[in-house]
Write an enzyme that holds these catalytic residues in place. Structure first.
Site, PDB file in Angstrom:
ATOM      1  N   ASP A 187       9.377 -16.454 -18.694  1.00  0.00           N
ATOM      2  CA  ASP A 187      10.020 -17.537 -19.028  1.00  0.00           C
ATOM      3  C   ASP A 187       9.690 -18.582 -18.026  1.00  0.00           C
ATOM      4  OD1 ASP A 187      11.764 -19.798 -19.481  1.00  0.00           O
ATOM      5  OD2 ASP A 187      13.609 -18.484 -20.130  1.00  0.00           O
ATOM      6  N   GLY A 194      -2.284 -18.637 -28.173  1.00  0.00           N
ATOM      7  CA  GLY A 194      -3.581 -18.671 -27.364  1.00  0.00           C
ATOM      8  C   GLY A 194      -4.403 -19.665 -27.872  1.00  0.00           C
ATOM      9  N   TRP A 218      -4.644 -23.085 -27.437  1.00  0.00           N
ATOM     10  CA  TRP A 218      -5.326 -23.781 -26.460  1.00  0.00           C
ATOM     11  C   TRP A 218      -6.287 -23.317 -25.578  1.00  0.00           C
ATOM     12  CZ3 TRP A 218      -1.874 -28.309 -24.722  1.00  0.00           C
ATOM     13  CH2 TRP A 218      -1.568 -29.123 -25.754  1.00  0.00           C
ATOM     14  N   ASP A 243       2.029 -27.055 -24.125  1.00  0.00           N
ATOM     15  CA  ASP A 243       2.226 -27.027 -25.472  1.00  0.00           C
ATOM     16  C   ASP A 243       3.685 -26.293 -25.563  1.00  0.00           C
ATOM     17  OD1 ASP A 243       1.520 -28.033 -27.982  1.00  0.00           O
ATOM     18  OD2 ASP A 243       0.775 -26.112 -28.568  1.00  0.00           O
ATOM     19  N   LYS A 260       2.714 -31.846 -24.544  1.00  0.00           N
ATOM     20  CA  LYS A 260       3.439 -32.126 -25.930  1.00  0.00           C
ATOM     21  C   LYS A 260       4.807 -32.660 -25.561  1.00  0.00           C
ATOM     22  CE  LYS A 260       4.574 -28.770 -28.871  1.00  0.00           C
ATOM     23  NZ  LYS A 260       4.243 -27.701 -29.528  1.00  0.00           N
TER      24      LYS A 260
END
Length: 209
Positions: free
Chosen positions: A99, A63, A65, A124, A164
């Protein structure tokens, strides 16, 4: 790898982790992870987040971000977050555990977004790393391609994408793909990102019509 080598490697990682100044600062500030500082550096450079925005956070747990973005978008803003792992609740964050590679999870996430105009998609996400680049990089590239697909589905014109990415095979092609979709694209390596890590952050703004 032998158990002894694995143990030595794990010990080095733990020693590096707990001596990391960003880990120490995160603990002092009561932050969920050191990733908070990476996004703060990006925000200082690129001014991505503004009050009232709707943001999608992929790979959100634990958590860090989302915790940061809440401070930037305020009570009128909204975050729709998703992760395979559980995440403790954050006020202002609608969290879906599942997922992201699963079609049903993707569909559920799109339903939560609904008709909202999403101004930022951020990812991320990272696979479980084996330590073998030939295995890890393709897995990581698959995740960032899915994140870009989410942008195509929900990101409003003029919106931003922060992702990322691990440098390696497929990186240049992915960067070219993003450049074709956004007016301005930067590759950032925040100070709070470990120097030996292959990770960089692509910051793309101004989604083209």
């Amino acid at each position: 790898m032998t158990g002894k080598k694995r143990s030595a490697s794990s010990s080095r990682w733990l020693q590096e982790h707990f001596s990391d100044k960003y880990v120490q600062q995160a603990q002092k500030k009561g932050l969920r992870s050191r990733a908070w500082f990476k996004l703060d550096e990006i925000q200082q450079s690129d001014k991505i987040f503004k009050p009232g925005m709707t943001v999608v956070d992929l790979g959100a747990a634990p958590g860090g971000w989302s915790q940061y973005v809440v401070t930037q978008i305020g009570g009128a803003g909204r975050i729709i977050a998703c992760d395979l792992l559980p995440m403790d609740p954050i006020v202002g964050v609608d969290f879906l555990q599942g997922d992201f590679r699963d079609e049903l999870v993707m569909k559920a996430l799109l339903e939560r977004v609904g008709d909202s105009k999403v101004q930022v998609v951020m990812s991320d996400m990272a696979p479980n790393m084996s330590g073998t680049p030939a295995v890890d990089i393709p897995r990581a590239m698959y995740l960032v391609e899915l994140a870009l697909e989410m942008c195509r589905d929900v990101l409003a014109p003029g919106g931003s994408f922060v992702v990322k990415v691990f440098q390696g095979e497929g990186f240049d092609e992915y960067l070219r793909e993003i450049r074709s979709l956004f007016t301005k694209v930067k590759v950032r390596k925040p100070d709070s990102s470990r120097a030996r890590s292959r990770e960089v952050y692509i910051v793309a703004t101004g989604r083209k019509l």
